[in-house]
Write a protein that holds these residues in place. Structure first.
Motif, PDB file in Angstrom:
ATOM      1  N   THR A 247       0.846  -1.176   0.000  1.00 50.09           N
ATOM      2  CA  THR A 247       0.000   0.000   0.000  1.00 50.09           C
ATOM      3  C   THR A 247       0.887   1.233   0.000  1.00 50.09           C
ATOM      4  O   THR A 247       2.081   1.161   0.297  1.00 50.09           O
ATOM      5  N   ALA A 248       0.293   2.352  -0.340  1.00 50.82           N
ATOM      6  CA  ALA A 248       1.096   3.564  -0.499  1.00 50.82           C
ATOM      7  C   ALA A 248       1.605   4.091   0.834  1.00 50.82           C
ATOM      8  O   ALA A 248       2.701   4.654   0.912  1.00 50.82           O
ATOM      9  N   ASN A 249       0.830   3.906   1.890  1.00 53.06           N
ATOM     10  CA  ASN A 249       1.151   4.552   3.161  1.00 53.06           C
ATOM     11  C   ASN A 249       1.282   3.541   4.295  1.00 53.06           C
ATOM     12  O   ASN A 249       0.697   2.468   4.254  1.00 53.06           O
ATOM     13  N   VAL A 250       2.044   3.927   5.309  1.00 56.15           N
ATOM     14  CA  VAL A 250       2.129   3.115   6.526  1.00 56.15           C
ATOM     15  C   VAL A 250       1.029   3.620   7.465  1.00 56.15           C
ATOM     16  O   VAL A 250       1.258   4.378   8.395  1.00 56.15           O
ATOM     17  N   HIS A 310       2.750   4.495 -11.640  1.00 57.40           N
ATOM     18  CA  HIS A 310       2.946   5.938 -11.700  1.00 57.40           C
ATOM     19  C   HIS A 310       2.695   6.480 -13.104  1.00 57.40           C
ATOM     20  O   HIS A 310       2.190   7.596 -13.269  1.00 57.40           O
ATOM     21  N   ASN A 311       3.050   5.728 -14.104  1.00 58.91           N
ATOM     22  CA  ASN A 311       2.843   6.110 -15.502  1.00 58.91           C
ATOM     23  C   ASN A 311       1.419   5.724 -15.902  1.00 58.91           C
ATOM     24  O   ASN A 311       1.152   4.598 -16.307  1.00 58.91           O
ATOM     25  N   ARG A 312       0.497   6.666 -15.792  1.00 57.51           N
ATOM     26  CA  ARG A 312      -0.915   6.346 -16.008  1.00 57.51           C
ATOM     27  C   ARG A 312      -1.198   5.942 -17.460  1.00 57.51           C
ATOM     28  O   ARG A 312      -2.034   5.079 -17.726  1.00 57.51           O
ATOM     29  N   MET A 322       4.336  -2.874 -15.090  1.00 63.76           N
ATOM     30  CA  MET A 322       5.078  -2.446 -16.268  1.00 63.76           C
ATOM     31  C   MET A 322       6.351  -1.677 -15.890  1.00 63.76           C
ATOM     32  O   MET A 322       6.890  -0.914 -16.695  1.00 63.76           O
ATOM     33  N   GLY A 323       6.814  -1.871 -14.639  1.00 64.05           N
ATOM     34  CA  GLY A 323       8.061  -1.237 -14.220  1.00 64.05           C
ATOM     35  C   GLY A 323       7.920   0.214 -13.821  1.00 64.05           C
ATOM     36  O   GLY A 323       8.922   0.933 -13.745  1.00 64.05           O
ATOM     37  N   ALA A 324       6.698   0.669 -13.559  1.00 56.99           N
ATOM     38  CA  ALA A 324       6.469   2.085 -13.251  1.00 56.99           C
ATOM     39  C   ALA A 324       6.043   2.306 -11.802  1.00 56.99           C
ATOM     40  O   ALA A 324       5.271   3.205 -11.502  1.00 56.99           O
ATOM     41  N   ASP A 325       6.527   1.467 -10.890  1.00 52.35           N
ATOM     42  CA  ASP A 325       6.257   1.654  -9.466  1.00 52.35           C
ATOM     43  C   ASP A 325       7.378   2.519  -8.886  1.00 52.35           C
ATOM     44  O   ASP A 325       8.553   2.144  -8.934  1.00 52.35           O
ATOM     45  N   ILE A 326       7.021   3.686  -8.337  1.00 51.24           N
ATOM     46  CA  ILE A 326       8.012   4.679  -7.921  1.00 51.24           C
ATOM     47  C   ILE A 326       7.927   4.886  -6.409  1.00 51.24           C
ATOM     48  O   ILE A 326       6.833   5.060  -5.856  1.00 51.24           O
TER      49      ILE A 326
END
Length: 475
Positions: A247-250, A310-312, A322-326
């Protein structure tokens, strides 16, 4: 000498360190591979007739470490066959594009993995380039066409003791059972993100598939929790020892039952807002932790601090992974406090077993190592994604070893979709670990005997312990 891998690959040039590193590495070189977290498709090992069709499928299309770097240099993913069905691209042309740009991997972990894969598995003696691309393709294809290079044959060749896949609660786990019956220990991992993140475009569809898998209608948050518990039981019966959550946040903290039900009702209506969705997810994660701590004992992995897809434009065209996790920064200390206050103290019973993964290296020494160095159930996961590299592993060991100690880490996991890279990733972890320990032996921080013990732990035993695996055959 050609494009080969020497016996002292990745070891320090200083002779005393190099010799010690080699001794340490050789002590664990033949140990079985423990792969407690990864993304290899189970179908590769469930189906005895499964084959890798060609080199492009094996080494490019399934490895987002490979194609993300090429994409960053302006190479369209279509040219690599990524995201396209078989028949919609030319595998040889995709391979030629890959080889033409192979120099882009110089000095990267991906370049090292590929070097080990190509030289060790296929006997390649020349670095890929535009001129030798076709010859290499034919050499690798000839190997893939033999029985020695089926997925099942490679599983045995690699010496894999256990391999965990990553699976949604609604997924069919019969392929895992089929692989196990045939002697291949492939176990599922329970990853419910798609059902806890209610703003995902496919949330309703996933909920429908869960209803079908559990033969029930899910009209409340309580109903969702019951369905997830039912599937956790099925996964555990199939050998699962862990869950996985990203998930994005803790932010993991409970709501009241009434609040959770109201938010879930809004999600079903499609009127929930982002803040409410985040609250509901934080509550649902807390409930999953409660199930791990008090019901089924599954180890809880947390991969946090990532903006997925991240790359919508790329996501909308080709989907996930697709390798776009930032990465982005998160606050582990405050974010985990409610969870650890509830389940982190052994006086409350068996503590929750957490394995924590980060993409923010600054938190290793500042937050994660102190947390793991205090709470009995917390273990630190191996360097992940961008930091599963020679220097990344060294920085990780430097940052956590003194405060958390290696005993409070979870050893290594390869976290890969690229099946052929499994032994390469473990070899680099073991070689870098051996060199890191050898330096400490030469400085007098460790005795050689202590270094041998820690080397075995890092290479094998810590992963077994952290994921509570029972091995069928001890190496």
């Amino acid at each position: 000498m050609g494009w080969q891998v020497s016996e002292t690959f990745l070891f320090d040039p200083e002779p005393a360190v190099r010799e010690t590193a080699l001794e340490l590495y050789q002590g664990v070189e033949s140990l079985a591979l423990i792969s407690p977290h990864g993304h290899v498709p189970v179908t590769l090992l469930a189906d005895p007739e499964a084959r890798f069709a060609h080199p492009t499928e094996l080494l490019i299309r399934q490895d987002h470490y490979v194609f993300r770097l090429l994409y960053s240099q302006g190479i369209a993913l279509d040219r690599l066959g990524v995201g396209l069905p078989e028949g919609a691209y030319a595998p040889l042309e995709a391979w030629e594009t890959f080889c033409q740009h192979f120099h882009l991997f110089d000095g990267t972990p991906t370049g090292l993995w590929l070097r080990l894969e190509l030289t060790r598995l296929f006997g390649v003696s020349e670095k890929p380039n535009a001129k030798n691309a076709r010859a290499l393709y034919e050499q690798i294809q000839a190997a893939l066409d033999t029985p020695a290079f089926t997925p099942r044959a490679l599983f045995k060749k690699f010496g894999v003791e256990v391999l965990a896949t990553t699976d949604a609660p609604e997924d069919d786990i019969n392929p895992h059972l089929k692989a196990q019956r045939d002697g291949y220990r492939v176990i599922p991992t329970f990853r419910p993100d798609g059902l806890l993140q209610v703003l995902r475009p496919d949330w309703k569809a996933r909920l429908g598939r869960l209803e079908a898998a559990t033969n029930r209608s899910i009209e409340s948050y309580g109903g969702l929790l019951e369905a997830l518990l039912e599937r956790r039981r099925v996964f555990k019966q199939a050998g699962a020892t862990a869950t996985d959550h990203s998930t994005a946040n803790v932010r993991i903290e409970p709501l009241s039952q009434g609040q959770a039900e109201r938010l879930f009702a809004l999600a079903l209506k499609g009127t929930i807002n982002p803040e409410q969705a985040e609250q509901l997810e934080a509550h649902a994660l807390f409930d999953q932790a409660c199930l791990s701590a008090e019901v089924d004992g599954l180890v809880m992995q947390l991969h946090l601090g990532v903006t997925r897809n991240h790359n919508r434009t790329l996501f909308e065209r080709m989907g996930e992974d697709m390798g776009a996790d930032i990465p982005h920064a998160v606050d582990w200390t405050r974010g985990l406090q409610p969870l650890l206050n509830a389940f982190g103290d052994p006086s409350q019973g068996k503590p929750l077993r957490l394995v924590l993964f980060t993409l923010d290296e600054s938190t290793y020494g500042r937050e994660l190592a102190p947390l793991a160095g205090h709470y009995p159930g917390v273990r630190l996961g191996a360097p992940w994604w961008f930091f599963d590299s020679v220097l990344g592993i060294e920085r990780y060991l430097d940052a956590v070893s003194e405060t958390a100690t290696l005993y409070n880490t979870a050893g290594f996991n390869d976290d890969t979709r690229a099946f052929a890279s499994l032994p390469a990733r473990h070899e680099i972890w073991r070689r870098v670990g051996a060199n890191w320990l050898a330096r400490r032996v030469q400085r007098g921080i460790l005795t050689l005997e202590e270094a041998h013990r820690l080397m075995r732990l890092a290479a094998h035993d810590l992963a077994v312990e952290a994921y509570e695996l029972t091995l069928i055959s001890q190496p």
